[in-house]
Design a protein around this motif. Sequence first.
Motif, PDB file in Angstrom:
ATOM      1  N   GLU A  35     -31.252 129.348 -22.230  1.00  0.00           N
ATOM      2  CA  GLU A  35     -31.260 130.852 -22.508  1.00  0.00           C
ATOM      3  C   GLU A  35     -32.617 131.478 -22.105  1.00  0.00           C
ATOM      4  OE1 GLU A  35     -28.733 132.798 -22.577  1.00  0.00           O
ATOM      5  OE2 GLU A  35     -27.405 130.947 -22.742  1.00  0.00           O
ATOM      6  N   ASN A  39     -33.928 133.912 -18.881  1.00  0.00           N
ATOM      7  CA  ASN A  39     -34.624 135.191 -19.117  1.00  0.00           C
ATOM      8  C   ASN A  39     -35.656 135.327 -18.445  1.00  0.00           C
ATOM      9  OD1 ASN A  39     -32.238 136.105 -20.655  1.00  0.00           O
ATOM     10  ND2 ASN A  39     -33.740 135.884 -22.659  1.00  0.00           N
ATOM     11  N   LYS A  85     -29.401 144.098 -18.103  1.00  0.00           N
ATOM     12  CA  LYS A  85     -28.553 143.441 -16.646  1.00  0.00           C
ATOM     13  C   LYS A  85     -27.355 143.864 -16.407  1.00  0.00           C
ATOM     14  CE  LYS A  85     -31.687 139.889 -18.373  1.00  0.00           C
ATOM     15  NZ  LYS A  85     -31.696 138.753 -18.923  1.00  0.00           N
ATOM     16  N   GLY A  98     -28.533 136.310 -17.502  1.00  0.00           N
ATOM     17  CA  GLY A  98     -27.902 136.946 -18.617  1.00  0.00           C
ATOM     18  C   GLY A  98     -27.358 138.165 -18.400  1.00  0.00           C
ATOM     19  N   ALA A 103     -28.030 136.475 -26.637  1.00  0.00           N
ATOM     20  CA  ALA A 103     -29.040 135.189 -26.579  1.00  0.00           C
ATOM     21  C   ALA A 103     -30.087 135.406 -27.678  1.00  0.00           C
ATOM     22  CB  ALA A 103     -29.411 134.572 -25.302  1.00  0.00           C
TER      23      ALA A 103
HETATM   24 MG    MG Z   1     -30.471 136.303 -21.401  1.00  0.00          MG
END
Ligand code: MG
Length: 593
Positions: A35, A39, A85, A98, A103
Amino acid sequence: MAEWAAMSIRRLPAHLVDRIAAGEVVERPASVVKELVENSLDAGARRVEVRIEGDGTGRLQVIDDGGGMSPAEMRLAIERHATSKLPGEDLLEISWFGFRGEALPAIASVSRFTLESRPAGAETGWRLLLDSGELQFDGPAAVPPGTRVTIEQLFGRVPARAKFLKAPRTEIAAVADVVRRLAMAHPGVSFLLLHDGRRLVDVPAEAEDGVAGLANRVRALLPAGADAVPVDFLREDLRIGGLAGLPAASRATSEQQYLFVNGRPVKDRQLVGALRGAYSGRLAAGRHALAVLFVELPMDAVDVNVHPAKTEVRFREPARIRGSLITAIRHALDAAGLRPAEAVSGLLEAALRSSLPATIAAAPPPLPAAPPIPHFAEVAQEWVPLARVSTAPVALPPDAARYPLGAARAQVANTYIVAEADGALILVDQHAAHERLVLEAMRGRAGGRVQTQPLLIAETVTLDRLSCERLEEAIELLLDLGLELERFGPDSMLVRSVPAVLGLPPLAPLLQDIADELGDGQGAQTLADRLEHVAATIACHGSVRAGRSLDIAEMNALLRQMEQVPASGTCNHGRPTFLKLTRADLERLFHRR
Ligand code: MG
Ligand code: ADP
């Protein structure tokens, strides 16, 4: 990702939140790393560094030089379902890693979590510190541009979760696997993974972009000596590119299968199944091909939102993807055809390591092109079963330099053919090679049926009842393979004709093996897979056995047939069918140079 700078973080509308598959993203250190690195990539990082200690739960850090966040954005980022996003509201159009905005809060809730960030151009950075999700510190920090996330005491307060962790070595291997997969998909980004100060992954950003950079990156991350052929398939809006391992370079696990859909690493079951299908008949059971495959298709042809960790995807046309993947790989393997698999040099190297400097590992020069190779379907028409070969017209003796596999010189142990080709020594495993040829002939039926050879007098074969039932159910399928059967009472079958390529094998063991194969393959297998397996079983019976003495004409006939058939370089079980020692190899062996 280019629009990154122009976007700001906002809350997802509730109806979207509900549509997004809920699920736990934080299972183990590897899922945290996944995760966080995703990112970083989403934030446009050119450099990603991961540092872990011990089993990964004590301390884990991901540092990037990406776009960073303002203090306000950082505070929002640790709230559930905050994301920057999702520009439109169409979940099918997702091209970022993402898109769920859960997360960071999920990770923060099960650890001591420090988020430090500084957007490019900002005077100074900012730091947030949370303990089990509770904010402890919110203030300025002297940090370089980019973002640094530090996780300590992962699962420290949730021992139930910690209990599910595997041995430290396994957890660290999983972290390395995640980093390697992401690194493979992002050649332009440098990756460093440090475990207790040791560099597990260390790849610089590739200078070249496009395929060249990707190829370098893939090479840098694959184990040394991985023997593979390039895959390049394009049909309409679907592209499949990458590398397919040669059967001889198969592995006991599927670890070395790297699959990407639109640049995203996936472990999708359908794709893994298609990959298995592509190699069916070429790999022994329980073996896995090495593969690096990038599947590219329009965003709206695939839904990535079906799995919390996004490793499974849903294709709009799964059958088309499966079929294309199989075709892509088979073409690649067939094109590699007669080139003695690089695997052969690998084998040789292993066998000869003691007596040789490690120079032989270099890929052998490709064989000179064979005399014009007719399309395989044509060859199959003129198929000459080896059993009848001595009556067939054969160039005798052939010119050793003219044919890739040269002229037969002798047979050893009634099993291996020794041939000479342009100064090189060729060794052929006669059974493996012939089995491969028979199977390819059965495959070459090009949608129609394999040529059959009616028996003058139909033969009855007695078997147990279950086997008879299995055969009876498969009568249509077997007919396609040239085997014509009829049920003949409770425990026997009547054989009317057999595939012409077979000659006349003993029928009882043939039928028994097919019945067993049909029994094994019940259930999940597709028809194509079953056909393939049964064809392989039949091929094995039709093949000239090891231990049979062949005359020179028969041996040459076998060599010529091998030259005509794609993929004859490995047998149906993935072993090589022939080895080649070039003159240079021989000279090295005898220390002449
Ligand atoms: Mg993420
Ligand atoms: P998602 O990635 O699904 O949006 P996350 O919880 O992983 O959700 O991250 C929340 C938000 O925090 C992201 O949308 C992004 O705006 C910001 N963010 C997270 N990590 C970084 C990073 N390394 N660099 C810049 N922004 C980040």
